[in-house]
Design an enzyme around this catalytic site. Structure first.
Site, PDB file in Angstrom:
ATOM      1  N   ASP A   1     -10.538  35.768  -6.772  1.00 11.79           N
ATOM      2  CA  ASP A   1      -9.183  36.213  -7.148  1.00 11.79           C
ATOM      3  C   ASP A   1      -9.158  36.681  -8.606  1.00 11.79           C
ATOM      4  O   ASP A   1      -8.236  36.367  -9.358  1.00 11.79           O
ATOM      5  CB  ASP A   1      -8.171  35.088  -6.927  1.00 11.79           C
ATOM      6  CG  ASP A   1      -6.723  35.595  -6.854  1.00 11.79           C
ATOM      7  OD1 ASP A   1      -6.526  36.826  -6.666  1.00 11.79           O
ATOM      8  OD2 ASP A   1      -5.797  34.781  -6.995  1.00 11.79           O
TER       9      ASP A   1
ATOM     10  N   GLY B   1       5.966  29.396 -14.758  1.00 12.17           N
ATOM     11  CA  GLY B   1       5.978  30.385 -13.684  1.00 12.17           C
ATOM     12  C   GLY B   1       5.664  29.753 -12.346  1.00 12.17           C
ATOM     13  O   GLY B   1       5.482  28.544 -12.242  1.00 12.17           O
TER      14      GLY B   1
END
Length: 391
Positions: free
Chosen positions: A156, A46
């Site tokens: 995050d 990805g």
């Protein structure tokens, strides 16, 4: 008008103050480069805003690894990520940095990580049982309490950054690219975290935030898991994100928060915030999710999703919440941080009256091997993409 009222973390406030400068001064960090020829890319997993991620083989020992090739960004940011990963290496449920090499084509750094079977949390967690949710939340908390104790905020936390090998019940907190060292009184960039997981402090531009930001993001994950609503706060932009939060937590507590820290709200909020009452968590329960919800789950959620960052549970306090009594009980019985596969139903009757101790997981073993990419042929060849980036 005087500026915002300062704030300091309730826990692990001065850990970096008491460490030698080289621990947190990442700009001065000297990177030790491994040998790129030890690695051969297999397939693309990805891509993210700052990197492309590949499955690879360490040809010196035939072990699978994950290689994160960083896109050109400031050297300072790359050094920060490397220093943080090195500082946290061996911590519970922290992804292990195995090597650092230079991509021979782009000359950009590539980080080599331990391989985790690539089910990202987002795909998996809509199928989890009540017990599974408690189990994996507890595993995330181990990672968060550890990084916070080491003076580091992740900044995050979201499903995409939690890798789970469900078969082996192994979890890793990944992507430390936005992580930062906590120094009391420092003002930080509010352009961190992903929109649906941004704490109110970021949305109202309060810069003196701390580890408690990660606890808000974790609360958003918990809400989406137990209510089967992904994401739970679904804002269309950063302004609308605060409106979505206010429609659940109410505007009264928001204004109390603003007043407490003397925060000046962006005038754009004047027309969109409106007035909203605080909603009871029970109103989000329905026939499709009621098997995942319990009084202790709602109590735990309520103690995470607080406007005032100082009022949220810390990671260690969270681990001591009754929501995790069945997990603590089982892990103490097993003497291990990895439970066997099972989806034991949990009832309030099974709650223990108290917690005597929280077992400390043993550190992850070191990874054999070294750096990142072998590329004369590999990097030039097309690489098939796979769903879900790992790093």
């Amino acid at each position: 008008m005087s500026g915002p009222v300062p704030s300091r973390a309730r826990v692990y406030t001065d850990v970096n103050t008491h460490r030698p400068r080289e621990y947190w001064d990442y700009e001065s960090h000297v990177v030790e480069w491994g040998n790129q020829d030890d690695y051969q890319l297999v397939r693309k997993l990805g891509r993210g805003k700052y990197s492309e991620v590949f499955e690879a083989i360490n040809i010196t020992n035939n072990e699978k690894v994950v290689v994160k090739i960083l896109k050109p960004v400031k050297k300072k940011k790359i050094k920060r990520e490397i220093k943080i990963l090195e500082n946290l290496r061996g911590g519970p449920n922290i992804i292990t940095l195995a090597d650092i090499v230079k991509d021979p084509v782009s000359r950009t750094p590539a980080l080599v990580f331990e391989h985790v079977n690539n089910t990202d949390f987002k795909q998996l967690y809509q199928t989890l049982t009540d017990y599974d949710i408690r189990f994996y939340m507890y595993e995330i908390l181990k990672a968060l309490d550890y990084c916070h104790s080491m003076g580091i905020m992740h900044r995050d936390v979201k499903p995409h950054n939690v890798m789970i090998d469900h078969e082996h019940r192994k979890l890793r907190l990944i992507d430390w690219g936005l992580a930062e060292f906590y120094h009391p009184g420092q003002e930080y960039n509010v352009r961190v975290a992903s929109r649906y997981f941004k704490g109110p402090e970021l949305l109202v531009d309060y810069q003196m935030y701390d580890y408690s930001l990660d606890m808000w993001s974790l609360g958003c994950m918990l809400a989406s898991m137990i209510f089967r609503k992904e994401p739970f706060f679904h804002g269309h932009d950063n302004y609308d994100q605060l409106v979505r939060i206010a429609k659940v937590l109410g505007t009264e507590d928001l204004y109390d928060y603003i007043d407490k820290y003397n925060i000046e709200l962006d005038p754009r909020f004047n027309d969109i915030l409106g007035r909203h009452s605080r909603k009871r968590w029970e109103r989000f329960v329905h026939s499709e999710n009621q098997h995942l919800v319990s009084p202790e789950a709602l109590d735990f959620l309520d103690k995470l999703l607080r406007y005032d960052h100082q009022s949220r549970l810390t990671a260690r306090e969270a681990m001591e919440h009754p929501y995790f009594y069945p997990i603590v009980k089982d892990q103490a019985r097993m003497g291990s941080s990895n439970m066997p596969g099972g989806s034991t139903p949990v009832s309030s009757a099974s709650m223990m009256s108290g917690i005597s101790s929280v077992p400390t997981p043993s550190p992850l073993g070191p990874l054999a091997g070294s750096p990142v990419i072998s590329a004369t042929t590999t990097l030039g060849m097309p690489v098939p993409a796979a769903a879900g980036a790992q790093q």
